[in-house]
Design a protein around this motif. Structure first.
Motif, PDB file in Angstrom:
ATOM      1  N   PHE A 137     -34.085  98.351 -22.752  1.00  0.00           N
ATOM      2  CA  PHE A 137     -33.699  97.546 -21.590  1.00  0.00           C
ATOM      3  C   PHE A 137     -32.359  96.848 -21.829  1.00  0.00           C
ATOM      4  N   LYS A 138     -31.770  96.385 -20.723  1.00  0.00           N
ATOM      5  CA  LYS A 138     -30.609  95.500 -20.727  1.00  0.00           C
ATOM      6  C   LYS A 138     -30.800  94.513 -19.589  1.00  0.00           C
ATOM      7  N   ASP A 158     -32.399  94.693  -9.091  1.00  0.00           N
ATOM      8  CA  ASP A 158     -31.420  93.689  -8.669  1.00  0.00           C
ATOM      9  C   ASP A 158     -32.220  92.451  -8.273  1.00  0.00           C
ATOM     10  N   LEU A 209     -33.677 105.793 -15.437  1.00  0.00           N
ATOM     11  CA  LEU A 209     -33.174 104.422 -15.458  1.00  0.00           C
ATOM     12  C   LEU A 209     -33.734 103.685 -14.250  1.00  0.00           C
ATOM     13  N   GLU A 210     -34.423 102.592 -14.506  1.00  0.00           N
ATOM     14  CA  GLU A 210     -34.859 101.688 -13.447  1.00  0.00           C
ATOM     15  C   GLU A 210     -33.821 100.587 -13.344  1.00  0.00           C
ATOM     16  N   LEU A 211     -33.352 100.311 -12.135  1.00  0.00           N
ATOM     17  CA  LEU A 211     -32.399  99.226 -11.910  1.00  0.00           C
ATOM     18  C   LEU A 211     -33.043  98.233 -10.958  1.00  0.00           C
ATOM     19  N   VAL A 249     -29.223  91.669 -13.116  1.00  0.00           N
ATOM     20  CA  VAL A 249     -29.491  93.100 -13.048  1.00  0.00           C
ATOM     21  C   VAL A 249     -30.251  93.472 -14.318  1.00  0.00           C
ATOM     22  N   VAL A 278     -35.012 101.722 -19.351  1.00  0.00           N
ATOM     23  CA  VAL A 278     -35.081 103.166 -19.509  1.00  0.00           C
ATOM     24  C   VAL A 278     -36.535 103.540 -19.793  1.00  0.00           C
ATOM     25  N   THR A 294     -32.007  96.530 -16.271  1.00  0.00           N
ATOM     26  CA  THR A 294     -32.146  97.981 -16.356  1.00  0.00           C
ATOM     27  C   THR A 294     -33.124  98.304 -17.471  1.00  0.00           C
ATOM     28  N   HIS A 344     -34.495 103.912  -8.922  1.00  0.00           N
ATOM     29  CA  HIS A 344     -34.532 104.733 -10.132  1.00  0.00           C
ATOM     30  C   HIS A 344     -33.401 105.754 -10.099  1.00  0.00           C
TER      31      HIS A 344
END
Length: 100
Positions: free
Chosen positions: A39-40, A7, A3-5, A52, A56, A54, A92
């Motif tokens: 993604f989200k 911000d 998961l890539e986050l 944010v 995958v 995210t 990540h």
């Protein structure tokens, strides 16, 4: 799966334009990258200039090497970069547990 986050903070008053830009960038560019899974995008309620994102990825390298070192990364940044108030913080994560 990784998961890539990201911000993201954008310039005030640019939310409507950024909403369209980030969706276009993910759907037209990032979603075609090697190892992309899904993604989200979340928008801040208390902080309307905060997003944010995210994503995958199948592997960490799919993001850090395959995407980041490709011409697609520059295309992505050309779409969303002008909105950034500061460089996004990107980290990540690997999955520890989840519910169904």
């Amino acid at each position: 799966m990784i998961l890539e986050l990201a911000d993201i903070r954008i310039h005030p008053g640019q939310q409507l334009a950024f909403d369209a830009a980030i969706q276009r960038g993910v759907e037209q560019i990032i979603s075609k990258a090697k190892g992309f899974v899904g993604f989200k995008i979340h928008k801040g309620i208390e902080s309307p200039e905060r997003y944010v994102l995210t994503i995958v990825w199948q592997t960490l390298e799919n993001h850090t090497v395959d995407f980041r070192e490709s011409p697609a990364f520059a295309e992505w940044r050309a779409i969303v970069g002008p909105f950034f108030a500061a460089a996004p913080t990107v980290e990540h994560f690997s999955l520890l547990a989840q519910s169904h």
